[in-house]
Scaffold this active site. Structure first.
Site, PDB file in Angstrom:
ATOM      1  NE  ARG A  30      -3.637  -2.395   0.089  1.00 37.22           N
ATOM      2  CZ  ARG A  30      -3.422  -3.597  -0.454  1.00 37.22           C
ATOM      3  NH1 ARG A  30      -2.328  -3.823  -1.147  1.00 37.22           N
ATOM      4  NH2 ARG A  30      -4.308  -4.559  -0.336  1.00 37.22           N
ATOM      5  CE  LYS A  65      -7.857  -3.600  -3.644  1.00 36.52           C
ATOM      6  NZ  LYS A  65      -7.354  -4.236  -4.857  1.00 36.52           N
TER       7      LYS A  65
END
Length: 79
Positions: A30, A65
């Site tokens: 991420r 996410k």
């Protein structure tokens, strides 16, 4: 870049492959996908480890996410 414990191991009986697993790997992914081209994006855990050695810029809470909003920093220079 993210810093935390990971699980690593070897997979296979005939053809071996090394791999790493865990939330740390997902968080590092991420950081990479939320980064700025040409710059080093780090998590708050990594920032705590390097803050005495590097000049960092706080980016704020950035949506990641499946992780929600995460504190992220850009590394600029060594101190």
């Amino acid at each position: 870049m993210h810093s935390d414990p990971i699980l690593a191991g070897v997979i296979g009986n005939k053809q071996f492959a090394c791999d790493v697993w865990g939330d740390t790997v997902n968080t590092a992914s991420r950081m990479e996908s939320s980064g700025v081209p040409g710059q080093i994006n780090i998590s708050s855990a990594t920032f705590e480890l390097v803050k005495d050695f590097c000049e960092c810029e706080y980016r704020g809470k950035i949506p990641a996410k499946n992780k929600g909003e995460m504190d992220m920093y850009l590394v600029h220079n060594l101190k």
